[in-house]
Write an enzyme that holds these catalytic residues in place. Structure first.
Site, short mmCIF file in Angstrom:
data_model
loop_
_atom_site.label_atom_id
_atom_site.label_comp_id
_atom_site.label_asym_id
_atom_site.label_seq_id
_atom_site.Cartn_x
_atom_site.Cartn_y
_atom_site.Cartn_z
N LEU A 243 0.82 -1.21 0.00
CA LEU A 243 0.00 0.00 0.00
C LEU A 243 0.86 1.26 0.00
O LEU A 243 1.67 1.48 0.90
CB LEU A 243 -0.93 0.00 1.22
CG LEU A 243 -1.87 1.21 1.34
CD1 LEU A 243 -2.83 1.26 0.16
CD2 LEU A 243 -2.63 1.16 2.67
N ASP A 244 0.67 2.10 -1.03
CA ASP A 244 1.33 3.40 -1.15
C ASP A 244 2.85 3.29 -1.14
O ASP A 244 3.55 4.23 -0.75
CB ASP A 244 0.87 4.35 -0.04
CG ASP A 244 -0.61 4.68 -0.14
OD1 ASP A 244 -1.14 4.68 -1.26
OD2 ASP A 244 -1.24 4.93 0.90
N GLU A 245 3.39 2.17 -1.60
CA GLU A 245 4.84 1.99 -1.60
C GLU A 245 5.38 1.62 -2.97
O GLU A 245 6.53 1.18 -3.10
CB GLU A 245 5.24 0.93 -0.57
CG GLU A 245 4.98 1.34 0.87
CD GLU A 245 5.52 0.34 1.89
OE1 GLU A 245 6.35 -0.51 1.50
OE2 GLU A 245 5.12 0.42 3.06
#
Length: 300
Positions: A243-245
């Site tokens: 997530l969001d990486e």
């Protein structure tokens, strides 16, 4: 599609129909540029733009982006690909070659906040985004009137924890029908399933309302306000199952101070989000990005 946009895209295709882009990453060694240049010269091609980067001249990695014009009528993208394969094999290259006029086809996913969607539609209408926006999908109906005013098909597909897999199957059927190759999340407030993400590697672009890795997840502006930040940022990145990486494409910031409320931070942040996402999408459409591991090389 809006007739004026269609005319712009057709004119662009006509002007660029004999141009191509070549992206390459490989272990660095002598002779790479010479081999590429010699091949293109033999094929009657003229290089009109070249950008390259090496992580380390001795034993590092080499990245290059080339734009060239095909001058011989018998030479095609297909014949170039076939002829280039032995060179790619010799240098252990990862590479992609495509015609400039072969425009990418986009699907946009959005929820209730429309500022990023509006920015992309404005940029597309003004001719700054060379792409076909094939459809917009939303889990709400707020964007319907806006999207259809541009002559773009709009699909309402409710999505939540209970029906997420079913909703994604419906989305994927639409992507297949419209031959979509790029998916842009313009504040689409749903977590994508691992199966969905895996089906479109390096093809999903997201905008995150935070200067990652700070304040990942939900309500970043509220958390930034309570932390007393002095800079508000936004990050556009490719989506992975972390997530969001995913690999970061573009980021930007604006300064704030103690007088700004949470509402002020959101307004400032939305302005940054719009510009950051538009740049990231533009660079993706122009084949300016090479992904290596969890980083990007952006020839902007």
């Amino acid at each position: 599609m809006n007739p004026s946009v269609a005319n712009q895209l057709n004119q662009y295709r006509d002007e660029r129909k004999k141009q191509a882009r070549l992206l390459i990453s490989c272990p660095d060694q002598t002779g790479i540029v010479a081999a590429i240049s010699h091949f293109l010269n033999e094929q009657g091609c003229n290089i009109i733009e070249s950008s390259q980067y090496s992580t380390n001249p001795t034993g590092g990695l080499f990245f290059i982006r080339l734009v060239f014009e095909i001058l011989e009528p018998q030479v095609t993208i297909s014949t170039l690909k076939n002829g280039f394969q032995p060179i790619a094999d010799n240098f252990a290259m990862k590479w992609d070659l495509r015609g400039v006029s072969d425009l990418k086809k986009i699907a946009i996913l959005v929820s209730k906040e429309l500022h990023c969607l509006q920015e992309l539609l404005w940029e597309w209408e003004s001719g700054h985004l060379k792409t076909e926006i094939k459809l917009v999908i939303s889990n709400h109906q707020d964007a319907k009137e806006l999207v259809e005013s541009y002559g773009i098909p709009f699909f309402w597909i409710p999505s939540n924890k209970e029906n997420r897999s079913e909703a994604e199957r419906e989305q994927q059927n639409l992507f297949k029908k419209y031959q979509v190759d790029t998916i842009v999340l313009t504040r689409y407030m749903q977590i994508l399933t691992p199966d969905f993400v895996s089906a479109y590697p390096n093809q999903i672009i997201n905008i995150h309302h935070s200067f990652l890795p700070a304040f990942i997840g939900a309500k970043p502006y509220e958390r930034a306000f309570h932390r007393g930040v002095k800079l508000i940022g936004a990050t556009s990145h490719y989506v992975t199952n972390d997530l969001d990486e995913g690999p970061i494409i573009e980021q930007d910031i604006m300064r704030v101070d103690h007088r700004d409320t949470i509402t002020d931070l959101k307004k400032i942040g939305q302005s940054v989000e719009r510009s950051v996402l538009a740049r990231a999408v533009k660079w993706h459409l122009e084949d300016r990005i090479i992904i290596h591991e969890n980083k990007t090389i952006v020839f902007n």
